[in-house]
Design a protein around this motif. Structure first.
Motif, mmCIF file in Angstrom:
data_model
loop_
_atom_site.group_PDB
_atom_site.id
_atom_site.type_symbol
_atom_site.label_atom_id
_atom_site.label_comp_id
_atom_site.label_asym_id
_atom_site.label_seq_id
_atom_site.Cartn_x
_atom_site.Cartn_y
_atom_site.Cartn_z
ATOM 1 N N LEU A 284 -20.871 -46.092 -38.475
ATOM 2 C CA LEU A 284 -21.095 -45.428 -39.762
ATOM 3 C C LEU A 284 -20.592 -43.979 -39.752
ATOM 4 O O LEU A 284 -19.889 -43.563 -40.690
ATOM 5 C CB LEU A 284 -22.581 -45.483 -40.135
ATOM 6 N N MET A 287 -16.816 -43.927 -39.945
ATOM 7 C CA MET A 287 -16.285 -44.369 -41.229
ATOM 8 C C MET A 287 -16.345 -43.257 -42.266
ATOM 9 O O MET A 287 -15.449 -43.138 -43.106
ATOM 10 C CB MET A 287 -17.057 -45.597 -41.719
ATOM 11 N N ILE A 288 -17.391 -42.443 -42.225
ATOM 12 C CA ILE A 288 -17.491 -41.332 -43.176
ATOM 13 C C ILE A 288 -16.287 -40.420 -43.046
ATOM 14 O O ILE A 288 -15.633 -40.060 -44.033
ATOM 15 C CB ILE A 288 -18.804 -40.555 -42.959
ATOM 16 N N MET A 291 -12.776 -42.229 -43.907
ATOM 17 C CA MET A 291 -12.498 -42.399 -45.322
ATOM 18 C C MET A 291 -12.089 -41.086 -45.960
ATOM 19 O O MET A 291 -11.251 -41.055 -46.867
ATOM 20 C CB MET A 291 -13.708 -43.000 -46.043
ATOM 21 N N VAL A 301 -17.217 -40.122 -50.757
ATOM 22 C CA VAL A 301 -17.534 -40.735 -49.463
ATOM 23 C C VAL A 301 -18.996 -40.507 -49.108
ATOM 24 O O VAL A 301 -19.690 -41.406 -48.631
ATOM 25 C CB VAL A 301 -16.627 -40.166 -48.359
ATOM 26 N N ILE A 305 -20.494 -44.480 -48.938
ATOM 27 C CA ILE A 305 -20.661 -45.069 -47.607
ATOM 28 C C ILE A 305 -22.139 -45.246 -47.244
ATOM 29 O O ILE A 305 -22.573 -46.357 -46.889
ATOM 30 C CB ILE A 305 -19.934 -44.240 -46.538
ATOM 31 N N TYR A 309 -24.194 -49.107 -47.109
ATOM 32 C CA TYR A 309 -24.858 -49.720 -45.965
ATOM 33 C C TYR A 309 -26.211 -50.312 -46.345
ATOM 34 O O TYR A 309 -26.823 -51.020 -45.547
ATOM 35 C CB TYR A 309 -25.027 -48.690 -44.849
ATOM 36 N N ASN A 402 -17.456 -52.139 -47.254
ATOM 37 C CA ASN A 402 -17.830 -50.772 -47.608
ATOM 38 C C ASN A 402 -16.625 -49.836 -47.618
ATOM 39 O O ASN A 402 -16.557 -48.905 -48.427
ATOM 40 C CB ASN A 402 -18.894 -50.251 -46.634
ATOM 41 N N GLY A 403 -15.670 -50.086 -46.739
ATOM 42 C CA GLY A 403 -14.456 -49.278 -46.759
ATOM 43 C C GLY A 403 -13.661 -49.484 -48.035
ATOM 44 O O GLY A 403 -13.213 -48.521 -48.675
ATOM 45 N N THR A 406 -15.370 -47.850 -51.042
ATOM 46 C CA THR A 406 -15.189 -46.393 -51.100
ATOM 47 C C THR A 406 -13.857 -46.030 -51.738
ATOM 48 O O THR A 406 -13.780 -45.125 -52.585
ATOM 49 C CB THR A 406 -15.280 -45.791 -49.688
#
Length: 455
Positions: A284, A287-288, A291, A301, A305, A309, A402-403, A406
């Motif tokens: 996680l 990914m923040i 992105m 974001v 994100i 989740y 989730n990607g 976003t």
């Protein structure tokens, strides 16, 4: 955010493949599989390595979500815009997860993975799932809403409940918008977030060891024989998830002007870590930042994100519908079309509650079966042996979903830098691991260093 005045690194000086985190995690996964297969007893003792890595990551998730959401809301600065982003994100989440639930229902109805097992519900071990069944009965609408509100400010962080931390972050972020006119508090929160991401960078160096421990335990504990005995169920979950990613999410990506395949290549390290640890939470924090690096605004974001989740669990939705119908088919429990649709409706509600309680998918499944009343809740015990293997695929699907969400919401808001995204997805950008800045090749003889560090 900072900018380096140093000479940009030579584009040809990228770290060799064998030195990347991707390669090291891949080695850890392969080593774990081999250890679990040839030395199953020893492999089971490797479990603490996987558990320890996950705990280290979870230790940082609450503060990172808190800080990211605060900075995202503060950067939006307009409560109306904040509401607009939130509504768009929730609309996307609901449509796509409902589609995932429907696809899972259709696949389970057509292929019937539990047919022919003829399991007597009275012979099932109800004690093995008592903790999930008990919690499932408590997962009502009122309990779900009340559970989002923490007992205290500190308790939300102590328990690590994502929805509780998200609620606090939204409230504090709105307070920032109201009082932080000169953005001094926002800059402070942004600076502290970089400290948190630096801690994550240290922890991620242990990802190969964590992947090794988790994979070795899984293969050593459950063995390949377990996979064969419930192979049809696993095949349904895996194929449905793969088709959902490449057909549904692929179509969404195409309609919004970017390549899903290139995006998967872009997050390949995160995908491998999730594969090894069976947890999308383990990446996680990465990914923040990734992105943001891809061209999505920090404000979008920071909202999409963390909330994704909790509310955008595509893989979990697919798994839950297939699992529910599998138990019904295995125990020869006939369901009418109305009852199947009722399962779908209940899962639409309960799947959003999975993140609000400790226990995950089993609790959600138990709550759904209890609400329906016809499928034996004890049938969940049939899934215990292979759930670990299926959790890998649903975590991977959740991550990709989730990607994509976003990027889509960022594009809807007009806060997506397509030029930066094209360069990153085409492989013209990378992480300079020594200086910890992101290097993007702008032209053959010119480079730009983006001021974002990546764990």
């Amino acid at each position: 955010m900072y900018h380096s005045s140093a000479q940009p690194p030579d584009p040809t000086a990228k770290r060799p493949f064998y030195g990347t985190l991707y390669a090291r995690v891949l080695v850890g996964i392969v080593a774990g599989v081999l250890t679990g297969f040839f030395f199953p007893t020893f492999a089971q003792s490797m479990k603490p390595f996987g558990d320890g890595f996950i705990k280290l990551i979870r230790m940082m998730i609450a503060p990172i979500i808190f800080l990211s959401v605060i900075v995202g809301i503060a950067n939006i600065g307009d409560s109306r815009k904040l509401g607009r982003v939130g509504i768009k994100a929730l609309f996307y989440f609901e449509v796509v997860t409902t589609l995932a639930l429907g696809i899972g229902l259709g696949v389970a109805t057509i292929f019937q993975p539990g047919r022919g097992m003829n399991v007597d519900p009275h012979t099932l071990d109800a004690k093995s799932i008592s903790q999930y069944a008990g919690a499932g009965k408590e997962l009502g609408g009122v309990d779900y809403l009340l559970n989002i509100i923490p007992d205290s400010f500190v308790n939300a962080f102590a328990k690590g409940e994502i929805l509780q931390v998200l609620l606090l972050a939204i409230l504090v972020g709105l307070a920032f918008v109201s009082i932080d006119k000169d953005k001094s508090l926002t800059r402070l929160a942004d600076s502290v977030s970089y400290v948190a991401f630096k801690v994550i960078a240290f922890i991620m160096e242990l990802a190969p060891i964590g992947a090794f421990g988790a994979m070795a335990f899984t293969i050593g504990r459950y063995g390949l024989g377990t996979l064969l005995s419930l192979g049809k169920l696993m095949l349904c979950v895996y194929l449905t998830s793969i088709l959902f990613v490449f057909v549904v999410l692929g179509l969404i990506s195409f309609c919004h002007g970017f390549s899903l395949w290139k995006f998967l290549r872009y997050i390949r390290e995160e995908l491998l870590i999730v594969l090894g640890t069976s947890s999308s939470e383990s990446v996680l924090p990465r990914m923040i930042v990734k992105m943001e690096r891809l061209g999505c605004s920090k404000s979008v974001v920071g909202l999409v994100i963390p909330s994704g989740y909790s509310f955008n669990l595509d893989g979990t939705s697919i798994y839950l519908t297939i699992a529910a119908l599998f138990i019904a088919q295995a125990t020869n429990t006939h369901l009418t079309l109305r009852q199947e649709l009722f399962v779908l409706v209940i899962l639409m509600l309960n799947s959003k509650g999975a993140a609000a309680v400790t226990g995950g998918g089993f609790i959600t499944l138990a709550a759904t079966l209890s609400a329906l009343g016809t499928i034996p809740v004890a049938g969940i015990s049939l899934l215990l042996g292979v759930d670990r293997f299926m959790s890998e695929m649903r975590s991977l699907t959740n991550l990709v979903g989730n990607g994509v969400a976003t990027i889509v919401v960022a594009k809807w808001e007009g806060e997506f830098d397509s030029a930066v995204a094209r360069r990153m997805l085409d492989g013209e950008g990378w992480i300079d691991n020594e200086s910890e800045v992101i290097v993007t090749v702008m032209e053959p003889a010119q480079s730009k260093i983006l001021g974002t560090s990546l764990p």
